[in-house]
Design an enzyme around this catalytic site. Structure first.
Site, short mmCIF file in Angstrom:
data_model
loop_
_atom_site.label_atom_id
_atom_site.label_comp_id
_atom_site.label_asym_id
_atom_site.label_seq_id
_atom_site.Cartn_x
_atom_site.Cartn_y
_atom_site.Cartn_z
CB THR A 30 -10.92 -1.93 -11.19
OG1 THR A 30 -11.59 -1.70 -9.94
CG2 THR A 30 -11.89 -2.54 -12.18
N GLY A 31 -8.44 -2.54 -8.85
CA GLY A 31 -7.50 -1.86 -7.97
C GLY A 31 -6.06 -2.31 -8.20
CG ASP A 55 -21.64 -2.35 -4.79
OD1 ASP A 55 -21.26 -2.39 -3.60
OD2 ASP A 55 -21.58 -1.34 -5.49
CG LEU A 56 -17.44 -5.53 -1.55
CD1 LEU A 56 -16.30 -4.82 -0.83
CD2 LEU A 56 -17.39 -7.02 -1.25
CG LEU A 66 -7.79 -8.70 -3.71
CD1 LEU A 66 -6.78 -8.56 -4.84
CD2 LEU A 66 -7.07 -9.11 -2.42
CD GLN A 75 -12.40 4.40 1.72
OE1 GLN A 75 -11.47 4.62 0.93
NE2 GLN A 75 -12.28 4.65 3.01
CB SER A 76 -8.19 0.60 0.09
OG SER A 76 -7.70 1.41 -0.95
CB SER A 102 -5.07 -3.54 6.65
OG SER A 102 -4.28 -2.40 6.87
CD GLU A 139 -3.58 2.24 8.90
OE1 GLU A 139 -4.38 2.89 9.56
OE2 GLU A 139 -2.39 2.55 8.78
CE1 TYR A 159 -8.86 0.00 4.47
CE2 TYR A 159 -7.06 0.07 6.07
CZ TYR A 159 -7.62 -0.44 4.91
OH TYR A 159 -6.93 -1.40 4.19
CG HIS A 165 1.05 -4.41 -0.73
ND1 HIS A 165 0.51 -4.77 0.48
CD2 HIS A 165 0.07 -4.56 -1.64
CE1 HIS A 165 -0.74 -5.13 0.31
NE2 HIS A 165 -1.04 -5.02 -0.97
P1 NDP Z 1 -7.41 -0.15 -4.23
O1 NDP Z 1 -8.02 1.01 -3.53
O2 NDP Z 1 -6.40 0.09 -5.31
O3 NDP Z 1 -8.59 -1.03 -4.87
C1 NDP Z 1 -9.81 -1.23 -4.19
C2 NDP Z 1 -10.76 -2.01 -5.09
O4 NDP Z 1 -12.01 -2.21 -4.39
C3 NDP Z 1 -11.12 -1.31 -6.40
O5 NDP Z 1 -11.15 -2.28 -7.43
C4 NDP Z 1 -12.53 -0.80 -6.14
O6 NDP Z 1 -13.32 -0.67 -7.30
C5 NDP Z 1 -13.07 -1.93 -5.28
N1 NDP Z 1 -14.28 -1.57 -4.52
C6 NDP Z 1 -14.40 -0.57 -3.62
N2 NDP Z 1 -15.63 -0.57 -3.11
C7 NDP Z 1 -16.32 -1.58 -3.71
C8 NDP Z 1 -17.66 -2.08 -3.62
N3 NDP Z 1 -18.56 -1.53 -2.82
N4 NDP Z 1 -18.00 -3.16 -4.36
C9 NDP Z 1 -17.11 -3.71 -5.19
N5 NDP Z 1 -15.84 -3.29 -5.34
C10 NDP Z 1 -15.46 -2.23 -4.61
O7 NDP Z 1 -6.79 -1.09 -3.10
P2 NDP Z 1 -5.48 -2.05 -3.14
O8 NDP Z 1 -5.48 -2.81 -4.39
O9 NDP Z 1 -4.29 -1.26 -2.75
O10 NDP Z 1 -5.78 -3.00 -1.91
C11 NDP Z 1 -6.50 -4.22 -2.07
C12 NDP Z 1 -7.09 -4.65 -0.73
O11 NDP Z 1 -6.03 -4.87 0.19
C13 NDP Z 1 -8.01 -3.62 -0.07
O12 NDP Z 1 -9.00 -4.34 0.63
C14 NDP Z 1 -7.10 -2.90 0.91
O13 NDP Z 1 -7.86 -2.37 1.98
C15 NDP Z 1 -6.21 -4.06 1.36
N6 NDP Z 1 -4.89 -3.69 1.80
C16 NDP Z 1 -4.06 -2.99 0.95
C17 NDP Z 1 -2.77 -2.70 1.34
C18 NDP Z 1 -1.85 -1.92 0.45
O14 NDP Z 1 -0.81 -1.47 0.95
N7 NDP Z 1 -2.16 -1.76 -0.82
C19 NDP Z 1 -2.25 -3.17 2.65
C20 NDP Z 1 -3.21 -3.90 3.44
C21 NDP Z 1 -4.47 -4.17 3.01
P3 NDP Z 1 -13.43 0.70 -8.15
O15 NDP Z 1 -12.33 0.64 -9.18
O16 NDP Z 1 -14.79 0.62 -8.73
O17 NDP Z 1 -13.25 1.85 -7.18
P1 GDR Z 2 -1.70 4.19 4.66
O1 GDR Z 2 -1.10 4.77 3.30
O2 GDR Z 2 -2.56 5.16 5.37
O3 GDR Z 2 -0.57 3.58 5.41
O4 GDR Z 2 -2.69 3.05 4.12
P2 GDR Z 2 -0.80 6.26 2.80
O5 GDR Z 2 0.15 6.12 1.68
O6 GDR Z 2 -2.06 7.02 2.53
O7 GDR Z 2 -0.09 6.96 4.06
C1 GDR Z 2 1.16 6.52 4.58
C2 GDR Z 2 1.71 7.54 5.56
O8 GDR Z 2 2.15 8.70 4.84
C3 GDR Z 2 1.79 9.85 5.59
N1 GDR Z 2 1.67 11.00 4.69
C4 GDR Z 2 0.79 11.11 3.67
N2 GDR Z 2 -0.15 10.26 3.20
C5 GDR Z 2 -0.89 10.65 2.13
N3 GDR Z 2 -1.79 9.79 1.61
N4 GDR Z 2 -0.71 11.88 1.53
C6 GDR Z 2 0.22 12.78 1.99
O9 GDR Z 2 0.36 13.87 1.46
C7 GDR Z 2 1.02 12.38 3.10
N5 GDR Z 2 2.03 12.97 3.81
C8 GDR Z 2 2.41 12.13 4.75
C9 GDR Z 2 0.44 9.48 6.24
O10 GDR Z 2 0.19 10.34 7.34
C10 GDR Z 2 0.71 8.05 6.61
O11 GDR Z 2 1.29 7.99 7.88
C11 GDR Z 2 -2.31 2.12 3.12
C12 GDR Z 2 -3.59 1.71 2.37
O12 GDR Z 2 -3.23 0.95 1.24
C13 GDR Z 2 -4.48 0.89 3.26
O13 GDR Z 2 -5.58 0.39 2.50
C14 GDR Z 2 -3.67 -0.27 3.82
O14 GDR Z 2 -4.48 -1.07 4.66
C15 GDR Z 2 -2.47 0.25 4.58
O15 GDR Z 2 -1.67 1.00 3.68
C16 GDR Z 2 -1.62 -0.88 5.14
#
Ligand code: NDP
Ligand code: GDR
Length: 325
Positions: free
Chosen positions: A12-13, A58-59, A80, A83-84, A125, A127, A149, A179
């Protein structure tokens, strides 16, 4: 040849929805794991809901993970779910560790017991690099996470490698840099900006409150990154890869391009608000993706400029019906 089955946790993410689209286009049977919710969380996968199967798990719950695998019988598992959102990991550090860290072990345990032949992808990640030890970061750069995280992801990364080495599982870890897409959650900075730009253009909002404008990220398009995930599981042997564009931009650069796209001046609308500053920031995150380029032939196809434009246009289209003028 019979089509392959993929199980996606976190379907769903943002990434889960793009990966589902991609795997369906490759002829896969796609099974998505979702956790129970009292509200509808299928918005991002609405268009493909009738072509995928949804199973409940559920994880946090080991037995549900085992049941899901036994029921779905997947060839490939993409983990995927997490808690992201980085700031939420300071307010919920234990829960983040449970989902994002230990959750990986629960899936790996389920794979080991149900079907050790399954190919496994872990969403690691950038991070994990946090207070970076070197620039740019490669698969061999030591980790120095700067948030609960990041610490949880480092655990997930190493437990994936540990199960590969201990039990000979096909377990891989993709170290993705940021991304984004029109399906990005509204709390992440890029989508927060594109959504606000559209609202300001449509007369629904005047000011956009942001935190650190100097923060820089290596931003790519989510649609390109899910292709990399799939490629990693099509190989003969498991390995870990950095997935990145190799270019960084500041939050202020994103703002400028996004406001430019609708002929507005970003300085007229952006307000710096310390509320959005973080207890600890990461340093110069920029990925060196030369390994995945060389070994798997992957490269991003969407530029930063195209990404910003795509996100702003999508939010304008989404919000226009609600505008008063
Ligand atoms: P999202 O936050 O959009 O999606 C997270 C997903 O995890 C949702 O479907 C959520 O479900 C599900 N989820 C959370 N907790 C649980 C649980 N306890 N059991 C089952 N499902 C759960 O993340 P992204 O799609 O952006 O990212 C995907 C993955 O990649 C994540 O692990 C993230 O940490 C990692 N990542 C993402 C990056 C990015 O830039 N997007 C970069 C690097 C890593 P629900 O809809 O119910 O909340
Ligand atoms: P990040 O993404 O923490 O890199 O994690 P986010 O978009 O939240 O922040 C990126 C940078 O922007 C700065 N920032 C703000 N961020 C948010 N959210 N809101 C604001 O108003 C704002 N103003 C400035 C932040 O300080 C930060 O430096 C994402 C997630 O998808 C993770 O799950 C994933 O692992 C990493 O990217 C790679």
């Amino acid at each position: 040849m019979a089509s392959k089955t993929a199980l996606i946790t976190g379907i769903t993410g943002q990434d889960g929805s793009y990966l589902a689209d991609f795997l369906l286009s490759k002829g896969y049977r796609v099974v998505g794991m979702t956790r129970r919710s009292s509200t509808d969380v299928h918005e991002r996968i609405r268009a493909v809901l009738d072509r995928i199967e949804i199973v409940s798990g559920d994880l946090l719950d080991q037995s549900s993970m085992t049941s899901v695998l036994a029921e779905a019988q997947p060839d490939e598992v993409y983990n995927l779910a997490a808690q992201s959102f980085v700031p939420a990991s300071w307010s919920q550090p234990v829960l983040t560790g449970e989902f994002t860290g230990l959750g990986v072990t629960r899936i790996l345990e389920a794979i080991r017991h149900v079907s050790p032949k399954i190919k496994f992808y872990q969403a690691s990640s950038s991070e994990m690099f946090g207070k970076v030890v070197e620039v740019p970061q490669t698969e061999r750069t030591p980790f120095y996470p700067r948030s609960p995280y990041g610490v949880a992801k480092a655990y997930g990364h190493w437990i994936t490698i540990n199960y590969r080495e201990s039990y000979d599982l096909f377990a891989t870890s993709g170290i993705s840099f940021n991304h984004e897409s029109p399906r990005r959650g509204l709390e992440f900075v890029t989508r927060k900006i594109s959504d606000a730009v559209a609202r300001i253009k449509l007369g629904m909002l005047d000011k956009l409150h942001l935190g650190n404008l100097e923060a820089a990220r290596d931003w790519g398009f989510a649609g390109d990154y899910v292709r990399a995930m799939w490629l990693m599981l099509q190989q003969e042997s498991p390995d870990d890869y950095v997935i990145a564009t190799g270019r960084t931009h500041k939050v202020r650069d994103f703002c400028k391009l996004a406001f430019d796209a609708v002929d507005l001046v970003w300085e007229d609308h952006v307000v710096v608000d310390p509320h959005f500053y973080r207890p600890a920031e990461v340093d110069h995150l920029v990925g060196d993706a030369s390994k995945i380029r060389r070994v798997l032939g992957w490269q991003p196809e969407t530029s930063f400029e195209e990404l910003v434009e795509m996100m702003v246009r999508a939010d304008l289209d989404r919000l226009r019906p609600f505008a008063l003028v």
